[in-house]
Design a protein around this motif. Sequence first.
Motif, mmCIF file in Angstrom:
data_model
loop_
_atom_site.group_PDB
_atom_site.id
_atom_site.type_symbol
_atom_site.label_atom_id
_atom_site.label_comp_id
_atom_site.label_asym_id
_atom_site.label_seq_id
_atom_site.Cartn_x
_atom_site.Cartn_y
_atom_site.Cartn_z
ATOM 1 N N PHE A 1 0.834 -1.203 0.000
ATOM 2 C CA PHE A 1 0.000 0.000 0.000
ATOM 3 C C PHE A 1 0.868 1.252 0.000
ATOM 4 O O PHE A 1 1.789 1.374 0.803
ATOM 5 N N VAL A 2 0.563 2.165 -0.903
ATOM 6 C CA VAL A 2 1.251 3.455 -0.946
ATOM 7 C C VAL A 2 0.199 4.540 -1.127
ATOM 8 O O VAL A 2 -0.615 4.476 -2.056
ATOM 9 N N LEU A 3 0.214 5.510 -0.235
ATOM 10 C CA LEU A 3 -0.659 6.678 -0.343
ATOM 11 C C LEU A 3 0.161 7.823 -0.923
ATOM 12 O O LEU A 3 1.221 8.167 -0.399
ATOM 13 N N ALA A 4 -0.297 8.407 -2.013
ATOM 14 C CA ALA A 4 0.459 9.462 -2.684
ATOM 15 C C ALA A 4 0.646 10.667 -1.773
ATOM 16 O O ALA A 4 -0.285 11.109 -1.095
ATOM 17 N N ASP A 5 1.870 11.188 -1.752
ATOM 18 C CA ASP A 5 2.186 12.404 -1.007
ATOM 19 C C ASP A 5 3.151 13.237 -1.827
ATOM 20 O O ASP A 5 3.344 12.985 -3.026
ATOM 21 N N GLU A 6 3.770 14.238 -1.210
ATOM 22 C CA GLU A 6 4.639 15.145 -1.958
ATOM 23 C C GLU A 6 5.855 14.444 -2.556
ATOM 24 O O GLU A 6 6.513 14.990 -3.451
ATOM 25 N N ALA B 1 -9.017 -1.026 3.273
ATOM 26 C CA ALA B 1 -8.884 -0.949 4.730
ATOM 27 C C ALA B 1 -7.932 0.173 5.139
ATOM 28 O O ALA B 1 -8.193 0.916 6.094
ATOM 29 N N GLU B 2 -6.819 0.307 4.420
ATOM 30 C CA GLU B 2 -5.848 1.364 4.735
ATOM 31 C C GLU B 2 -6.462 2.748 4.510
ATOM 32 O O GLU B 2 -6.278 3.663 5.326
ATOM 33 N N LEU B 3 -7.176 2.928 3.425
ATOM 34 C CA LEU B 3 -7.798 4.225 3.152
ATOM 35 C C LEU B 3 -8.839 4.574 4.212
ATOM 36 O O LEU B 3 -8.917 5.708 4.672
ATOM 37 N N ARG B 4 -9.611 3.581 4.621
ATOM 38 C CA ARG B 4 -10.661 3.842 5.606
ATOM 39 C C ARG B 4 -10.112 4.028 7.019
ATOM 40 O O ARG B 4 -10.831 4.488 7.911
ATOM 41 N N SER B 5 -8.843 3.675 7.210
ATOM 42 C CA SER B 5 -8.228 3.884 8.524
ATOM 43 C C SER B 5 -7.649 5.288 8.677
ATOM 44 O O SER B 5 -7.201 5.665 9.765
ATOM 45 N N LEU B 6 -7.645 6.065 7.581
ATOM 46 C CA LEU B 6 -7.119 7.417 7.644
ATOM 47 C C LEU B 6 -8.001 8.293 8.532
ATOM 48 O O LEU B 6 -9.200 8.060 8.651
ATOM 49 N N GLU C 1 -15.191 8.973 1.699
ATOM 50 C CA GLU C 1 -16.586 8.550 1.723
ATOM 51 C C GLU C 1 -16.948 7.742 0.481
ATOM 52 O O GLU C 1 -17.936 7.008 0.482
ATOM 53 N N VAL C 2 -16.168 7.904 -0.571
ATOM 54 C CA VAL C 2 -16.352 7.153 -1.816
ATOM 55 C C VAL C 2 -14.986 6.703 -2.308
ATOM 56 O O VAL C 2 -14.045 7.507 -2.327
ATOM 57 N N ILE C 3 -14.869 5.443 -2.703
ATOM 58 C CA ILE C 3 -13.620 4.935 -3.272
ATOM 59 C C ILE C 3 -13.881 4.491 -4.706
ATOM 60 O O ILE C 3 -14.815 3.741 -4.978
#
Length: 332
Positions: A84-89, A123-128, A133-135
């Motif tokens: 899992f990777v969440l985009a950042d700067e 699961a990772e996105l919803r743990s933020l 609210e929509v994926i």
Amino acid sequence: MKLIRKILFPVVPIYYLVTWFRNKLYDNGVKSSKSYDFPIICVGNLSVGGTGKTPMIEYLIRLLKEEKRVATLSRGYKRITEGFVLADENATADTIGDEPFQFFRKFEDIKVAVDGNRQNGIAELRSLESKPEVILLDDAYQHRKVKAGFNILLTSYANPYYNDMVLPTGNLREPRSGSKRADVVVVTKCNPSISEAERNEITRRLKLKSHQKAFFSYIDYAKNVISWQKELPLNQLQEFTLVTGIANATPLVEFLKKQGVKFEHLEFPDHYSFRPNDIELLERKGTILTTEKDYVRLSDYESFKDKLYYLPIQMQIFNNKEFDETIKSFVS
């Protein structure tokens, strides 16, 4: 390539049976799919590419982002990272993939993530802390471990799935019967002047189920091209090299020919990773025009800063009000 595909025709029945049987296991509950109690929209296709998934995801982002917290979740094809990777700067096309990076650069107010394991990614996105609210699941129609609440199936006007067959001779990832999982079928890359009679005939041939709707869309090309520092009308590019690394460049090539501009076309495979000798070749060229997806990878090279442009596109949907209402009704 066409000859090899014809030679491999005896493999088609085997591929068909394997993918058909896999779907039956999910359909009958032998293999489990996870459902969710919040809106998940899957965008995908039956074929191996070139149906316009990226423009559709961007259409949905524009439609929903003002009213909902939106996230996109992709596999991150050809990225150098894992899990899992969440985009950042620090994100690049290499770390999250070219299409997710395009989403990240274009839309500042959404979350962009990649994970080959869609259940884990959700699961990772919803743990933020500020959970979406929509994926929007990008290219996940065959990812049966997640049961999206709404499935958008894309098929191109030039090669609709009802005229195709499964791999390796055809382009379908699974049998045409897989289309029954869709809530809507969108025929993409139509001629903007397609007649209502032709749309009705295509709808008839799609053989939709009672719960399905068909929509038609076309690609709207911008009048201006964009670089890192300026924007100018397309017709001001006197001569240029068109560089494409997409599944099907034919619509773009035909559009440019109709504009009367002069260009040579260097065509690379979809999601192509440009090698040093490719970069050296392009450095010897003059003005370069490319797609937005290729731009996010090529724009990192300083030698291209003053000569690299991309042509923005947007998906436009016939009867868009009904389509928008269908999506918003599901999300609500």
